[in-house]
Design an enzyme around this catalytic site. Structure first.
Site, PDB file in Angstrom:
ATOM      1  N   ASN A 129      -8.588   1.919  -0.917  1.00  0.00           N
ATOM      2  CA  ASN A 129      -9.754   1.827  -0.037  1.00  0.00           C
ATOM      3  C   ASN A 129     -10.216   3.193   0.470  1.00  0.00           C
ATOM      4  O   ASN A 129     -11.394   3.373   0.779  1.00  0.00           O
ATOM      5  CB  ASN A 129      -9.491   0.862   1.125  1.00  0.00           C
ATOM      6  CG  ASN A 129      -9.976  -0.543   0.771  1.00  0.00           C
ATOM      7  OD1 ASN A 129     -10.920  -0.699  -0.008  1.00  0.00           O
ATOM      8  ND2 ASN A 129      -9.334  -1.549   1.318  1.00  0.00           N
TER       9      ASN A 129
ATOM     10  N   SER B  38      -6.474  -4.793   4.927  1.00  0.00           N
ATOM     11  CA  SER B  38      -7.270  -3.962   4.026  1.00  0.00           C
ATOM     12  C   SER B  38      -7.098  -2.480   4.325  1.00  0.00           C
ATOM     13  O   SER B  38      -7.038  -1.664   3.400  1.00  0.00           O
ATOM     14  CB  SER B  38      -8.752  -4.301   4.163  1.00  0.00           C
ATOM     15  OG  SER B  38      -9.009  -5.613   3.761  1.00  0.00           O
TER      16      SER B  38
ATOM     17  N   GLU C  53      -1.000  -2.545  -3.732  1.00  0.00           N
ATOM     18  CA  GLU C  53      -0.389  -1.363  -3.115  1.00  0.00           C
ATOM     19  C   GLU C  53       0.747  -1.832  -2.203  1.00  0.00           C
ATOM     20  O   GLU C  53       0.554  -2.737  -1.394  1.00  0.00           O
ATOM     21  CB  GLU C  53      -1.439  -0.596  -2.305  1.00  0.00           C
ATOM     22  CG  GLU C  53      -2.477   0.080  -3.173  1.00  0.00           C
ATOM     23  CD  GLU C  53      -3.702   0.496  -2.389  1.00  0.00           C
ATOM     24  OE1 GLU C  53      -3.813   1.676  -2.038  1.00  0.00           O
ATOM     25  OE2 GLU C  53      -4.562  -0.370  -2.130  1.00  0.00           O
TER      26      GLU C  53
ATOM     27  N   HIS D 182      -1.066  -4.573  -0.237  1.00  0.00           N
ATOM     28  CA  HIS D 182      -2.526  -4.691  -0.260  1.00  0.00           C
ATOM     29  C   HIS D 182      -2.983  -5.169  -1.630  1.00  0.00           C
ATOM     30  O   HIS D 182      -2.987  -4.424  -2.597  1.00  0.00           O
ATOM     31  CB  HIS D 182      -3.175  -3.341   0.106  1.00  0.00           C
ATOM     32  CG  HIS D 182      -4.660  -3.412   0.068  1.00  0.00           C
ATOM     33  ND1 HIS D 182      -5.442  -2.486  -0.580  1.00  0.00           N
ATOM     34  CD2 HIS D 182      -5.511  -4.329   0.581  1.00  0.00           C
ATOM     35  CE1 HIS D 182      -6.712  -2.838  -0.455  1.00  0.00           C
ATOM     36  NE2 HIS D 182      -6.781  -3.939   0.234  1.00  0.00           N
TER      37      HIS D 182
HETATM   38  N1  LIG Z   1     -11.526 -10.345   1.090  1.00  0.00           N
HETATM   39  C1  LIG Z   1     -11.052  -9.286   0.432  1.00  0.00           C
HETATM   40  O1  LIG Z   1     -11.639  -8.815  -0.568  1.00  0.00           O
HETATM   41  C2  LIG Z   1      -9.762  -8.649   0.883  1.00  0.00           C
HETATM   42  C3  LIG Z   1      -9.105  -7.789  -0.001  1.00  0.00           C
HETATM   43  C4  LIG Z   1      -7.883  -7.216   0.388  1.00  0.00           C
HETATM   44  C5  LIG Z   1      -7.379  -7.503   1.650  1.00  0.00           C
HETATM   45  N2  LIG Z   1      -8.049  -8.348   2.494  1.00  0.00           N
HETATM   46  C6  LIG Z   1      -7.433  -8.634   3.793  1.00  0.00           C
HETATM   47  O2  LIG Z   1      -6.735  -9.878   3.672  1.00  0.00           O
HETATM   48  C7  LIG Z   1      -6.752 -10.557   4.942  1.00  0.00           C
HETATM   49  C8  LIG Z   1      -7.389 -11.926   4.753  1.00  0.00           C
HETATM   50  O3  LIG Z   1      -8.700 -11.756   4.259  1.00  0.00           O
HETATM   51  P1  LIG Z   1      -9.518 -12.958   3.596  1.00  0.00           P
HETATM   52  O4  LIG Z   1     -10.668 -12.310   2.900  1.00  0.00           O
HETATM   53  O5  LIG Z   1      -8.614 -13.854   2.853  1.00  0.00           O
HETATM   54  O6  LIG Z   1     -10.062 -13.696   4.904  1.00  0.00           O
HETATM   55  P2  LIG Z   1     -10.468 -15.232   5.070  1.00  0.00           P
HETATM   56  O7  LIG Z   1     -11.335 -15.280   6.274  1.00  0.00           O
HETATM   57  O8  LIG Z   1     -10.975 -15.785   3.784  1.00  0.00           O
HETATM   58  O9  LIG Z   1      -9.070 -15.938   5.380  1.00  0.00           O
HETATM   59  C9  LIG Z   1      -8.374 -15.753   6.572  1.00  0.00           C
HETATM   60  C10 LIG Z   1      -7.651 -17.044   6.874  1.00  0.00           C
HETATM   61  O10 LIG Z   1      -6.820 -16.817   8.009  1.00  0.00           O
HETATM   62  C11 LIG Z   1      -6.815 -18.024   8.730  1.00  0.00           C
HETATM   63  N3  LIG Z   1      -6.355 -17.811  10.101  1.00  0.00           N
HETATM   64  C12 LIG Z   1      -7.074 -17.683  11.232  1.00  0.00           C
HETATM   65  N4  LIG Z   1      -6.249 -17.572  12.294  1.00  0.00           N
HETATM   66  C13 LIG Z   1      -4.979 -17.636  11.800  1.00  0.00           C
HETATM   67  C14 LIG Z   1      -3.696 -17.624  12.402  1.00  0.00           C
HETATM   68  N5  LIG Z   1      -3.550 -17.519  13.725  1.00  0.00           N
HETATM   69  N6  LIG Z   1      -2.613 -17.725  11.592  1.00  0.00           N
HETATM   70  C15 LIG Z   1      -2.754 -17.845  10.259  1.00  0.00           C
HETATM   71  N7  LIG Z   1      -3.942 -17.874   9.632  1.00  0.00           N
HETATM   72  C16 LIG Z   1      -5.041 -17.775  10.403  1.00  0.00           C
HETATM   73  C17 LIG Z   1      -8.238 -18.537   8.642  1.00  0.00           C
HETATM   74  O11 LIG Z   1      -8.314 -19.924   8.955  1.00  0.00           O
HETATM   75  C18 LIG Z   1      -8.575 -18.221   7.198  1.00  0.00           C
HETATM   76  O12 LIG Z   1      -8.294 -19.311   6.344  1.00  0.00           O
HETATM   77  C19 LIG Z   1      -7.495  -9.637   5.899  1.00  0.00           C
HETATM   78  O13 LIG Z   1      -6.573  -8.821   6.567  1.00  0.00           O
HETATM   79  C20 LIG Z   1      -8.384  -8.829   4.954  1.00  0.00           C
HETATM   80  O14 LIG Z   1      -8.793  -7.598   5.509  1.00  0.00           O
HETATM   81  C21 LIG Z   1      -9.214  -8.943   2.137  1.00  0.00           C
END
Ligand SMILES: NC(=O)c1ccc[n+]([C@@H]2O[C@H](COP(=O)([O-])OP(=O)(O)OC[C@H]3O[C@@H](n4cnc5c(N)ncnc54)[C@H](O)[C@@H]3O)[C@@H](O)[C@H]2O)c1
Length: 307
Positions: A187, A115, A148, A136
């Site tokens: 962001n 993010s 992005e 992103h």
């Molecule tokens: N939620 C949002 O709105 C959003 C938007 C843009 C970017 N992001 C970014 O995207 C990324 C994921 O966010 P999310 O909201 O999907 O989180 P989430 O918690 O829903 O998903 C993360 C996943 O990663 C898995 N995980 C844990 N350890 C792992 C490993 N060692 N190898 C592979 N996978 C593993 C978890 O089991 C989980 O399913 C983060 O970096 C977050 O900052 C999130």
């Protein structure tokens, strides 16, 4: 480097973002493998994607192009592009990228969906830094158009362009971020607004609900068709300058999170998941808000398709 019609996409992390990213590529006809160490996340992966597609009125058979895989190496072994969507934790992402450069083919692009973490910090010391970049996406990835594409100083510009073109080819609106700054573009802008929103509540100028009403009923209405700099040109850069001379010295510029926000978190007022954050949220209110956002995003996409 030419782009094959159909790529093998690997997604690491099957959570909120990962399953949505997989869905976008599968819906566009690409083969997608997905790894997650949480077997529950892998088990429900296809079902979540099918349910999203049905909700959009799209053919849910695209979920059959998504393969859940229990081993990271197997997931990325023949990938052309790898999208990391694991936890927002620098040491996790650094370690993962070190593994990816060994496990994925040498031609594969390696992208992080962080993010806000600068990509430079994730790829520091990586031999394959030239093929690493940020992508992103925004939640939900299949409804919000923007992605992005972030170039770190070591990123090969041609490979960043290849990523940009692929994203455009699957219907996304890519934006190239030329310098790797924390928070990228979206962001940084979003959180500049949130900082001032919190400061207004903290200073007793208005309630949290009023801040949201002001945004939604005023400039928020125009934002989908009028960006801030288009707006500055519309009203005139001279008026913009006059406004900034008066208001900028008053706007919150503390270089750290607001003590008000720190206090909310310390009190366990963590937002909807706790029933209380800046405001209180019943289960019905939460469901209504989520439904409103989805309806709005669908209507925006339908309007885009007609334009
Ligand atoms: N939620 C949002 O709105 C959003 C938007 C843009 C970017 N992001 C970014 O995207 C990324 C994921 O966010 P999310 O909201 O999907 O989180 P989430 O918690 O829903 O998903 C993360 C996943 O990663 C898995 N995980 C844990 N350890 C792992 C490993 N060692 N190898 C592979 N996978 C593993 C978890 O089991 C989980 O399913 C983060 O970096 C977050 O900052 C999130």
């Amino acid at each position: 480097m030419a782009m094959a019609d159909k790529e093998h996409i690997a997604v690491v992390g099957a959570g909120l973002m990962g399953h949505g990213i997989a869905q976008v590529f599968a819906a566009a006809g690409h083969i997608v493998t997905v790894y997650d160490p949480d077997s529950g996340a892998l088990m429900t992966l296809r079902e979540r994607i099918a349910s999203n597609l049905e909700g959009l009125g799209q053919d849910s058979s695209a979920q059959l192009r998504v393969m859940p895989v229990e081993e990271l190496g197997e997931c990325v072994a023949s990938a052309d592009l790898v999208f990391e969507a694991g936890p927002e934790d620098l040491s996790f992402k650094r370690k993962l990228f070190e593994q990816l450069q060994l496990l994925a083919p040498p031609h594969a692009l390696l992208a992080s969906n962080t993010s806000v973490i600068p990509i430079t910090r994730i790829v520091q010391g990586l031999r394959s830094a030239h093929r690493a970049m940020g992508t992103h996406w925004w939640n939900p990835p299949y409804l919000v158009p923007l992605v992005e594409v972030i170039k770190a100083p070591e990123t090969d510009p041609g490979l960043a362009q290849r990523m940009f073109d692929l994203l455009a080819s699957v219907g996304k609106t890519p934006a190239m971020v030329e310098k790797d700054v924390a928070g990228f573009i979206g962001n940084r802008l979003q959180h500049a607004l949130w900082r001032e929103a919190i400061a207004l509540v903290e200073a007793g100028v208005c309630s949290a609900e009023t801040v949201d009403t002001v945004v939604k009923a005023s400039f928020g209405r125009r934002l989908p068709v009028l960006g801030p700099l288009e707006n500055a040109d519309l009203v005139g850069t001279d008026l913009t300058l006059a406004i900034h001379r008066t208001v900028l010295p008053e706007i919150d510029s503390r270089p750290a999170p607001s003590p008000y926000l720190e206090q909310l978190v310390a009190q366990g007022r963590l937002g909807m998941k706790a029933g209380q954050g800046f405001r209180s949220w019943s289960a019905d209110e939460q469901a209504a808000l989520r439904a409103r956002v989805t309806r709005h995003l669908l209507a925006m996409n339908a309007a885009d398709a007609q334009a």
